[in-house]
Design a protein around this motif. Structure first.
Motif, PDB file in Angstrom:
ATOM      1  N   UNK A 119       0.835  -1.204   0.000  1.00 30.70           N
ATOM      2  CA  UNK A 119       0.000   0.000   0.000  1.00 30.70           C
ATOM      3  C   UNK A 119       0.865   1.248   0.000  1.00 30.70           C
ATOM      4  N   UNK A 120       1.979   1.199   0.732  1.00 35.27           N
ATOM      5  CA  UNK A 120       2.865   2.359   0.810  1.00 35.27           C
ATOM      6  C   UNK A 120       3.474   2.681  -0.552  1.00 35.27           C
ATOM      7  N   UNK A 121       3.750   1.659  -1.349  1.00 35.05           N
ATOM      8  CA  UNK A 121       4.282   1.903  -2.689  1.00 35.05           C
ATOM      9  C   UNK A 121       3.292   2.697  -3.540  1.00 35.05           C
ATOM     10  N   UNK A 122       2.030   2.355  -3.439  1.00 34.65           N
ATOM     11  CA  UNK A 122       1.009   3.085  -4.207  1.00 34.65           C
ATOM     12  C   UNK A 122       0.897   4.528  -3.738  1.00 34.65           C
ATOM     13  N   UNK A 123       0.871   4.727  -2.405  1.00 33.24           N
ATOM     14  CA  UNK A 123       0.774   6.083  -1.880  1.00 33.24           C
ATOM     15  C   UNK A 123       2.011   6.900  -2.231  1.00 33.24           C
ATOM     16  N   UNK A 124       3.187   6.300  -2.120  1.00 37.77           N
ATOM     17  CA  UNK A 124       4.415   7.014  -2.449  1.00 37.77           C
ATOM     18  C   UNK A 124       4.480   7.366  -3.931  1.00 37.77           C
ATOM     19  N   UNK A 125       3.984   6.473  -4.790  1.00 35.46           N
ATOM     20  CA  UNK A 125       3.997   6.766  -6.230  1.00 35.46           C
ATOM     21  C   UNK A 125       3.104   7.957  -6.555  1.00 35.46           C
ATOM     22  N   UNK A 126       1.934   8.042  -5.924  1.00 35.26           N
ATOM     23  CA  UNK A 126       1.038   9.170  -6.175  1.00 35.26           C
ATOM     24  C   UNK A 126       1.657  10.482  -5.696  1.00 35.26           C
ATOM     25  N   UNK A 127       2.239  10.461  -4.503  1.00 36.58           N
ATOM     26  CA  UNK A 127       2.846  11.687  -3.978  1.00 36.58           C
ATOM     27  C   UNK A 127       4.106  12.067  -4.757  1.00 36.58           C
ATOM     28  N   UNK A 128       4.853  11.074  -5.227  1.00 40.94           N
ATOM     29  CA  UNK A 128       6.064  11.365  -5.998  1.00 40.94           C
ATOM     30  C   UNK A 128       5.711  12.013  -7.329  1.00 40.94           C
ATOM     31  N   UNK A 129       4.669  11.524  -7.980  1.00 38.21           N
ATOM     32  CA  UNK A 129       4.247  12.148  -9.235  1.00 38.21           C
ATOM     33  C   UNK A 129       3.812  13.597  -9.012  1.00 38.21           C
ATOM     34  N   UNK A 130       3.130  13.828  -7.903  1.00 42.78           N
ATOM     35  CA  UNK A 130       2.715  15.189  -7.607  1.00 42.78           C
ATOM     36  C   UNK A 130       3.920  16.064  -7.265  1.00 42.78           C
ATOM     37  N   UNK A 131       4.887  15.518  -6.539  1.00 44.33           N
ATOM     38  CA  UNK A 131       6.081  16.279  -6.173  1.00 44.33           C
ATOM     39  C   UNK A 131       6.878  16.675  -7.421  1.00 44.33           C
ATOM     40  N   UNK A 132       7.023  15.751  -8.358  1.00 45.13           N
ATOM     41  CA  UNK A 132       7.776  16.045  -9.580  1.00 45.13           C
ATOM     42  C   UNK A 132       7.071  17.113 -10.399  1.00 45.13           C
ATOM     43  N   UNK A 133       5.745  17.012 -10.511  1.00 43.91           N
ATOM     44  CA  UNK A 133       5.010  18.015 -11.294  1.00 43.91           C
ATOM     45  C   UNK A 133       5.063  19.387 -10.636  1.00 43.91           C
ATOM     46  N   UNK A 153       6.402  26.004  -2.773  1.00 43.79           N
ATOM     47  CA  UNK A 153       7.844  25.813  -2.988  1.00 43.79           C
ATOM     48  C   UNK A 153       8.046  24.957  -4.223  1.00 43.79           C
ATOM     49  N   UNK A 154       9.303  24.957  -4.741  1.00 37.65           N
ATOM     50  CA  UNK A 154       9.653  24.154  -5.913  1.00 37.65           C
ATOM     51  C   UNK A 154      10.894  23.299  -5.653  1.00 37.65           C
ATOM     52  N   UNK A 155      11.208  23.078  -4.392  1.00 34.36           N
ATOM     53  CA  UNK A 155      12.385  22.276  -4.065  1.00 34.36           C
ATOM     54  C   UNK A 155      12.035  21.128  -3.130  1.00 34.36           C
ATOM     55  N   UNK A 156      10.883  20.512  -3.380  1.00 30.76           N
ATOM     56  CA  UNK A 156      10.425  19.436  -2.507  1.00 30.76           C
ATOM     57  C   UNK A 156      11.277  18.188  -2.696  1.00 30.76           C
ATOM     58  N   UNK A 157      11.615  17.560  -1.576  1.00 33.70           N
ATOM     59  CA  UNK A 157      12.276  16.261  -1.551  1.00 33.70           C
ATOM     60  C   UNK A 157      11.428  15.303  -0.727  1.00 33.70           C
ATOM     61  N   UNK A 158      11.562  14.007  -1.018  1.00 31.76           N
ATOM     62  CA  UNK A 158      10.745  13.034  -0.306  1.00 31.76           C
ATOM     63  C   UNK A 158      11.547  11.764  -0.049  1.00 31.76           C
ATOM     64  N   UNK A 159      11.434  11.271   1.163  1.00 32.39           N
ATOM     65  CA  UNK A 159      12.065  10.014   1.547  1.00 32.39           C
ATOM     66  C   UNK A 159      10.972   9.019   1.944  1.00 32.39           C
ATOM     67  N   UNK A 160      11.179   7.759   1.540  1.00 32.36           N
ATOM     68  CA  UNK A 160      10.185   6.716   1.776  1.00 32.36           C
ATOM     69  C   UNK A 160      10.852   5.574   2.520  1.00 32.36           C
ATOM     70  N   UNK A 161      10.173   5.055   3.500  1.00 38.54           N
ATOM     71  CA  UNK A 161      10.688   3.947   4.303  1.00 38.54           C
ATOM     72  C   UNK A 161      10.298   2.623   3.653  1.00 38.54           C
ATOM     73  N   UNK A 170      -2.651  17.874  -0.860  1.00 38.08           N
ATOM     74  CA  UNK A 170      -1.473  18.007  -1.719  1.00 38.08           C
ATOM     75  C   UNK A 170      -1.847  18.331  -3.165  1.00 38.08           C
ATOM     76  N   UNK A 171      -3.148  18.428  -3.471  1.00 34.21           N
ATOM     77  CA  UNK A 171      -3.571  18.837  -4.808  1.00 34.21           C
ATOM     78  C   UNK A 171      -4.026  17.705  -5.706  1.00 34.21           C
ATOM     79  N   UNK A 172      -4.181  16.485  -5.181  1.00 36.32           N
ATOM     80  CA  UNK A 172      -4.680  15.359  -5.977  1.00 36.32           C
ATOM     81  C   UNK A 172      -6.191  15.330  -5.805  1.00 36.32           C
ATOM     82  N   UNK A 173      -6.897  15.787  -6.811  1.00 33.03           N
ATOM     83  CA  UNK A 173      -8.343  15.925  -6.698  1.00 33.03           C
ATOM     84  C   UNK A 173      -9.034  15.380  -7.937  1.00 33.03           C
TER      85      UNK A 173
END
Length: 526
Positions: free
Chosen positions: A338-352, A392-400, A490-493
């Motif tokens: 489940x975490x992989x799915x959530x991280x993928x959605x947030x990562x796509x939003x972070x990159x955009x 901001x435009x310098x978001x970083x994300x770490x996933x466990x 986070x803007x996913x609507x």
């Protein structure tokens, strides 16, 4: 106009008895209804002037139609589709035209329910609420009794509120038995709709004034809209009766006590994409009618002990409570899926977000615009620009996930390992995912919120704007409202949010694999 005796019928009744009298036109006899029954406006008329034969014919047609569908080599979900869009519409017309009582409709629905359970791989003990209810889990099939009541209600209003005064004056009384009357149902629905006009539009949730004022009021509705509103009110009353019955069910009605859980509706497209046995597992797991050792003990007297830890093996124990399964990493594997799915959605939003040019006005809150009641908002902010990520435009994300997550020491020094940690200049999100039993979603939210409260306080002490976001996805695939709030924040609507929620429902696929491997002593991830 030329009168044709061969296309006419005659009947003679003397003192309440049929008489063998014939009528002639130009020495040509008119056939009697006894000799040749006639069909007019979709309804057959015979000498008995009763609908008992037609009702029996309706029953035979239902049995024949179910046998024809069942005899095909189609999979169960396609057979269900054939019934929904093939057989059910054909049954509605005779049920509307003839004097079919509610008892007859209930008997027909019992015949249908037996086949629907067989096609979906469900046990006979599953209540009809699980098939036709719109509660926690909604299936794309209709109840025959509910459609029967709606059809009779629609016919009652069509006759009694016709624009033709002769039709209104000669409107017959619809015979539906003593248990339910269409006239009484229409009167109750009208009373409820008039009361709703007095109360006004009641807002649900945190929506603004006039957000749900889309349906017309009873006083301003057209006759067609009124007929539709009454039929929908009858459906609402049927659903309310199902909910009242579900409260009294100790096991299959547990979903009534779920708080903070988004309802799940399975569409036909989603049903097609599922594996053959997946719908059966989802429905049986939702209403706790899977053959767990505890249920088998109640049904057949078998040993209720868990094969892994010798504790009473309820469905809750197998999916979230077995200590041996926890030690073997089964629950951790499902959590990571489940975490992989959530991280993928947030990562796509972070990159955009990072790829967009920084707008100076995006750092300020948008201006609040008020909308009149009943009107729609004209200007709508872009989902990509909404929420704190747009600042901001310098978001970083770490996933466990693959590597042990180390919380950024410049934010705070801690041994805690949140699942996700998006951060930028002086902003950090502490996101912790839990895959609990649906009854314990609120408890999991409070537990994780308190666990990371000190970490957020320490980060704020260092000048960071820290927010703790505990999110939950139930082990049976029901997403918590905290998760939808995070996606919206986070803007996913819109469509992207609905797609993300379906992806997060991967928990039920992982739980299905855990269920299939419940008897295996060794663990191998699927």
């Amino acid at each position: 106009m030329e009168f044709k005796p061969s296309k006419s019928r005659s009947i003679s009744i003397v003192k309440g008895q049929l008489a063998n009298e014939r009528f002639h036109v130009n020495n040509e006899p008119i056939p009697t209804v006894l000799e040749k029954p006639i069909k007019s406006l979709g309804r057959w008329y015979s000498a008995e002037l009763k609908d008992s034969k037609q009702v029996e014919q309706l029953r035979q047609d239902t049995i024949r139609g179910l046998k024809q569908i069942n005899s095909t080599a189609l999979p169960g979900k396609l057979k269900l589709w054939c019934f929904q869009f093939g057989l059910l519409p054909r049954l509605m017309w005779p049920m509307s035209m003839y004097e079919v009582t509610l008892s007859h409709a209930n008997r027909l629905e019992r015949l249908v329910n037996a086949q629907v359970r067989k096609w979906l791989g469900l046990p006979r003990c599953l209540s009809n609420i699980g098939l036709y209810g719109n509660g926690a889990l909604s299936l794309p099939i209709s109840s025959l009794v509910e459609e029967y009541k709606c059809a009779k209600t629609r016919l009652e209003m069509t006759l009694t509120e016709s624009r033709d005064p002769f039709v209104r004056g000669a409107a017959p009384t619809l015979v539906t038995g003593r248990k339910w009357k269409p006239s009484a149902a229409v009167a109750d629905a009208k009373t409820a709709l008039r009361h709703r006009d007095i109360v006004g539009h009641v807002q649900h949730g945190r929506g603004g004034l006039g957000l749900e004022a889309t349906t017309p009021t009873w006083q301003k509705a057209t006759p067609t809209e009124r007929r539709h509103m009454v039929v929908e009110e009858v459906r609402h009353q049927e659903e309310a009766a199902r909910c009242a019955k579900a409260i009294s069910q100790a096991q299959q009605g547990r979903w009534m006590k779920w708080e903070g859980v988004e309802r799940r509706k399975i569409s036909w497209n989603e049903l097609w994409s599922m594996e053959a046995n997946r719908p059966s597992f989802i429905i049986r797991a939702t209403y706790d009618v899977l053959p767990s050792p505890t249920n088998l003990h109640l049904w057949y007297g078998e040993d209720p002990a868990c094969l892994q830890c010798a504790a009473p093996a309820t469905l809750k124990h197998i999916l979230v409570g077995c200590k041996t399964s926890l030690t073997q990493g089964r629950y951790t594997w499902r959590h990571n899926q489940v975490l992989k799915c959530l991280a993928a959605e947030l990562e796509n939003k972070r990159v955009s977000i990072n790829a967009m040019p920084l707008n100076a006005q995006s750092t300020f809150p948008q201006k609040t615009t008020f909308v009149r009641e009943g009107e729609k908002r004209r200007t709508k902010p872009s989902p990509s620009e909404a929420g704190p990520l747009s600042t901001a435009r310098d978001w970083e994300m770490r996933v466990d996930l693959s590597q042990r997550l180390t919380f950024p020491p410049e934010i705070a020094i801690t041994n805690l390992r949140p699942d996700l940690g998006p951060h930028s200049c002086r902003q950090v999100f502490i996101i912790e995912l839990t895959v609990p039993w649906e009854d314990a979603i609120d408890e999991a939210f409070e537990r994780k919120r308190l666990r990371y409260a000190n970490l957020a306080a320490e980060a704020e002490g260092r000048g960071w704007n820290a927010r703790v976001w505990p999110v939950e996805v139930g082990c049976r695939g029901f997403v918590a409202r905290s998760t939808t709030r995070l996606l919206k924040e986070v803007g996913i609507r819109g469509q992207a949010q609905r797609k993300a929620i379906k992806e997060l429902a991967t928990a039920v696929r992982s739980s299905h694999w855990l269920w299939l491997k419940r008897r295996d002593a060794a663990w191998a991830a699927g």
